[in-house]
Design a protein around this motif. Structure first.
Motif, PDB file in Angstrom:
ATOM      1  N   LYS A 102     -33.939  23.636 129.564  1.00 20.25           N
ATOM      2  CA  LYS A 102     -34.843  23.298 130.674  1.00 20.25           C
ATOM      3  C   LYS A 102     -36.310  23.243 130.234  1.00 20.25           C
ATOM      4  CE  LYS A 102     -31.164  23.504 133.196  1.00 20.25           C
ATOM      5  NZ  LYS A 102     -30.428  22.237 133.455  1.00 20.25           N
ATOM      6  N   TYR A 103     -36.545  22.691 129.055  1.00 10.65           N
ATOM      7  CA  TYR A 103     -37.922  22.510 128.602  1.00 10.65           C
ATOM      8  C   TYR A 103     -38.607  21.463 129.478  1.00 10.65           C
ATOM      9  CZ  TYR A 103     -36.395  24.870 124.303  1.00 10.65           C
ATOM     10  OH  TYR A 103     -35.905  25.770 123.398  1.00 10.65           O
ATOM     11  N   LYS A 104     -39.863  21.709 129.806  1.00 12.29           N
ATOM     12  CA  LYS A 104     -40.614  20.810 130.703  1.00 12.29           C
ATOM     13  C   LYS A 104     -41.851  20.200 130.041  1.00 12.29           C
ATOM     14  CE  LYS A 104     -37.773  21.715 134.042  1.00 12.29           C
ATOM     15  NZ  LYS A 104     -36.725  20.718 134.359  1.00 12.29           N
ATOM     16  N   ASN A 105     -42.560  21.006 129.271  1.00 12.22           N
ATOM     17  CA  ASN A 105     -43.823  20.560 128.683  1.00 12.22           C
ATOM     18  C   ASN A 105     -43.593  20.255 127.207  1.00 12.22           C
ATOM     19  OD1 ASN A 105     -46.344  19.928 129.649  1.00 12.22           O
ATOM     20  ND2 ASN A 105     -47.276  21.854 129.023  1.00 12.22           N
ATOM     21  N   ILE A 106     -43.565  18.980 126.864  1.00 13.76           N
ATOM     22  CA  ILE A 106     -43.119  18.556 125.537  1.00 13.76           C
ATOM     23  C   ILE A 106     -44.198  17.736 124.848  1.00 13.76           C
ATOM     24  CG2 ILE A 106     -41.412  17.135 124.299  1.00 13.76           C
ATOM     25  CD1 ILE A 106     -39.459  17.866 126.617  1.00 13.76           C
ATOM     26  N   SER A 171     -55.534  20.081 126.978  1.00 12.56           N
ATOM     27  CA  SER A 171     -55.102  19.400 128.205  1.00 12.56           C
ATOM     28  C   SER A 171     -53.656  19.725 128.563  1.00 12.56           C
ATOM     29  CB  SER A 171     -55.245  17.873 128.038  1.00 12.56           C
ATOM     30  OG  SER A 171     -56.589  17.515 127.799  1.00 12.56           O
ATOM     31  N   ILE A 172     -52.806  19.813 127.543  1.00 13.08           N
ATOM     32  CA  ILE A 172     -51.371  20.031 127.783  1.00 13.08           C
ATOM     33  C   ILE A 172     -51.100  21.456 128.230  1.00 13.08           C
ATOM     34  CG2 ILE A 172     -49.073  20.043 126.724  1.00 13.08           C
ATOM     35  CD1 ILE A 172     -50.222  17.938 124.731  1.00 13.08           C
ATOM     36  N   GLY A 173     -51.720  22.425 127.557  1.00 11.08           N
ATOM     37  CA  GLY A 173     -51.470  23.824 127.884  1.00 11.08           C
ATOM     38  C   GLY A 173     -50.246  24.373 127.170  1.00 11.08           C
ATOM     39  N   PRO A 174     -49.579  25.393 127.726  1.00 11.63           N
ATOM     40  CA  PRO A 174     -48.428  26.018 127.069  1.00 11.63           C
ATOM     41  C   PRO A 174     -47.340  24.991 126.723  1.00 11.63           C
ATOM     42  CG  PRO A 174     -49.123  27.315 128.953  1.00 11.63           C
ATOM     43  CD  PRO A 174     -49.891  26.034 129.017  1.00 11.63           C
ATOM     44  N   LEU A 175     -46.818  25.097 125.513  1.00 10.11           N
ATOM     45  CA  LEU A 175     -45.835  24.134 125.011  1.00 10.11           C
ATOM     46  C   LEU A 175     -44.431  24.723 125.062  1.00 10.11           C
ATOM     47  CD1 LEU A 175     -47.879  23.112 121.844  1.00 10.11           C
ATOM     48  CD2 LEU A 175     -47.447  21.626 123.820  1.00 10.11           C
ATOM     49  N   ASP A 176     -43.497  23.957 125.601  1.00  9.93           N
ATOM     50  CA  ASP A 176     -42.092  24.368 125.580  1.00  9.93           C
ATOM     51  C   ASP A 176     -41.386  23.865 124.321  1.00  9.93           C
ATOM     52  OD1 ASP A 176     -42.325  25.620 128.040  1.00  9.93           O
ATOM     53  OD2 ASP A 176     -41.799  23.812 129.145  1.00  9.93           O
ATOM     54  N   LEU A 177     -41.680  22.616 123.941  1.00  6.97           N
ATOM     55  CA  LEU A 177     -41.072  22.036 122.745  1.00  6.97           C
ATOM     56  C   LEU A 177     -42.068  21.102 122.077  1.00  6.97           C
ATOM     57  CD1 LEU A 177     -37.510  20.679 122.180  1.00  6.97           C
ATOM     58  CD2 LEU A 177     -39.437  19.198 121.632  1.00  6.97           C
ATOM     59  N   VAL A 178     -42.154  21.199 120.747  1.00  3.73           N
ATOM     60  CA  VAL A 178     -42.953  20.265 119.956  1.00  3.73           C
ATOM     61  C   VAL A 178     -42.033  19.622 118.926  1.00  3.73           C
ATOM     62  CG1 VAL A 178     -44.969  19.896 118.493  1.00  3.73           C
ATOM     63  CG2 VAL A 178     -44.996  21.727 120.213  1.00  3.73           C
ATOM     64  N   PHE A 206     -40.119  24.720 118.173  1.00  2.49           N
ATOM     65  CA  PHE A 206     -40.730  23.701 117.315  1.00  2.49           C
ATOM     66  C   PHE A 206     -39.609  23.033 116.525  1.00  2.49           C
ATOM     67  CE2 PHE A 206     -45.268  25.650 116.644  1.00  2.49           C
ATOM     68  CZ  PHE A 206     -45.542  25.455 117.990  1.00  2.49           C
ATOM     69  N   VAL A 207     -39.565  21.702 116.558  1.00  5.83           N
ATOM     70  CA  VAL A 207     -38.556  20.929 115.821  1.00  5.83           C
ATOM     71  C   VAL A 207     -39.268  20.100 114.760  1.00  5.83           C
ATOM     72  CG1 VAL A 207     -36.708  19.228 115.961  1.00  5.83           C
ATOM     73  CG2 VAL A 207     -37.111  20.786 117.885  1.00  5.83           C
ATOM     74  N   PHE A 208     -38.875  20.289 113.511  1.00  7.16           N
ATOM     75  CA  PHE A 208     -39.490  19.564 112.392  1.00  7.16           C
ATOM     76  C   PHE A 208     -38.496  18.543 111.837  1.00  7.16           C
ATOM     77  CE2 PHE A 208     -41.670  23.568 112.748  1.00  7.16           C
ATOM     78  CZ  PHE A 208     -43.007  23.229 112.551  1.00  7.16           C
ATOM     79  N   ASP A 209     -38.947  17.296 111.764  1.00  6.01           N
ATOM     80  CA  ASP A 209     -38.097  16.229 111.233  1.00  6.01           C
ATOM     81  C   ASP A 209     -38.274  16.129 109.717  1.00  6.01           C
ATOM     82  OD1 ASP A 209     -36.331  13.893 112.012  1.00  6.01           O
ATOM     83  OD2 ASP A 209     -37.881  12.842 110.868  1.00  6.01           O
ATOM     84  N   ASP A 210     -37.205  15.694 109.030  1.00  7.21           N
ATOM     85  CA  ASP A 210     -37.277  15.388 107.592  1.00  7.21           C
ATOM     86  C   ASP A 210     -37.758  16.558 106.752  1.00  7.21           C
ATOM     87  OD1 ASP A 210     -36.334  12.758 107.822  1.00  7.21           O
ATOM     88  OD2 ASP A 210     -38.323  11.966 108.216  1.00  7.21           O
ATOM     89  N   ILE A 211     -37.152  17.716 106.929  1.00  8.77           N
ATOM     90  CA  ILE A 211     -37.622  18.900 106.207  1.00  8.77           C
ATOM     91  C   ILE A 211     -37.291  18.844 104.720  1.00  8.77           C
ATOM     92  CG2 ILE A 211     -37.668  20.429 108.214  1.00  8.77           C
ATOM     93  CD1 ILE A 211     -34.942  21.495 107.391  1.00  8.77           C
ATOM     94  N   TYR A 212     -36.412  17.911 104.306  1.00  7.64           N
ATOM     95  CA  TYR A 212     -36.112  17.732 102.884  1.00  7.64           C
ATOM     96  C   TYR A 212     -36.641  16.402 102.357  1.00  7.64           C
ATOM     97  CZ  TYR A 212     -33.023  21.794 103.067  1.00  7.64           C
ATOM     98  OH  TYR A 212     -32.520  23.064 103.208  1.00  7.64           O
ATOM     99  N   TRP A 213     -37.572  15.785 103.067  1.00 11.53           N
ATOM    100  CA  TRP A 213     -38.089  14.469 102.727  1.00 11.53           C
ATOM    101  C   TRP A 213     -38.771  14.439 101.362  1.00 11.53           C
ATOM    102  CZ3 TRP A 213     -42.862  11.709 102.361  1.00 11.53           C
ATOM    103  CH2 TRP A 213     -42.768  10.352 102.609  1.00 11.53           C
TER     104      TRP A 213
END
Length: 257
Positions: A102-106, A171-178, A206-213
């Motif tokens: 139920k993440y809202k602020n992304i 502007s965004i404020g507290p982050l649920d998912l980045v 926090f989700v990081f893409d391409d961590i073995y790039w």
């Protein structure tokens, strides 16, 4: 090197068996393992197919580590779609993470052509997604897709992330998912992580893409998951997940994806 990294990952990656953490067991059995399908997936993937069939060209303003496949500033849309977009599997996974928790602020760093953004925003109408892209031409293509799919909950920012991120975070404020999918260099990844840290909370992901790039990205991922603020980290090879759940012991998992 990536072949060796992948073989090591496959050798060490586990599944639901032997997972003693109830939180990670739920993550694996309810989000990673199931192949759920929602009608909006078909709509998003139809837009991907349109991009893959589009042989028009645009001028790329590349502010990051660049593409491993094409270094030219003039690139076809179909080439960008083929090599730069998140996979359908990753898109569905992001959707399910947001749906389940139920993440809202992304916040998304790196819009590209907007396919990942569509997955991030589409599990509920009350989600707010801010996505930042440094290249005006690709951002415009993404906005065309947002309009076509009638997504009203996306705020698209065009500009150098280094310059615009600090003010946008206020502007965004507290982050649920980045979702970090922009400049794949060590310096930029660490910088964006540290800028976002003050806006995290107990249930942030926090989700990081391409961590073995690259070696740079592997170094960044190792440092980030070791940070004292991170409670649980998960290596899925394609993605790295960092949960801030400090009420639980600090743990790292490598799971099949």
């Amino acid at each position: 090197m990536q072949v060796l990294d992948f073989l090591k990952y496959k050798y060490t990656a586990g599944n639901a068996h032997g997972l003693h953490s109830p939180f990670i067991y739920h993550l694996y059995t309810q989000i990673i393992e199931p192949e759920k399908h929602y009608y909006v997936f078909d709509e998003i993937e139809e837009e991907r197919q349109h991009l893959l069939a589009n042989n028009g060209t645009i001028e790329i303003k590349d502010l990051g580590a660049g593409s491993k496949k094409n270094k030219s500033k003039i690139r076809s849309i179909q080439s960008i779609a083929k090599y730069s977009l998140c996979s359908p599997r990753t898109g569905r996974f992001l959707f399910e993470l947001i749906h389940q928790y139920k993440y809202k602020n992304i916040l998304e760093l790196g819009t590209s052509l907007g396919i990942s953004t569509c997955y991030l925003c589409s599990s509920a109408k009350d989600i707010n997604v801010t996505t930042i892209e440094g290249c005006p031409a690709t951002a415009q293509q993404a906005q065309n897709i947002f309009h076509q799919l009638q997504f009203k909950n996306i705020r698209s920012i065009i500009g150098n992330i280094d310059s615009v991120l600090p003010q946008e975070l206020v502007s965004i404020g507290p982050l649920d998912l980045v979702y970090f999918d922009a400049n794949h260099t060590y310096e930029a990844t660490i910088k964006y992580f540290e800028l976002c840290l003050p806006y995290s909370h107990e249930n942030t992901l926090f989700v990081f893409d391409d961590i073995y790039w690259s070696n740079d990205m592997k170094k960044a991922w190792s440092e980030i998951r070791s940070n004292d603020r991170i409670g649980i980290s998960v290596d899925l090879y394609e993605l790295g997940l960092c949960f801030f759940r400090k009420k639980q012991p600090k743990q790292h998992f490598t799971l099949q994806f």
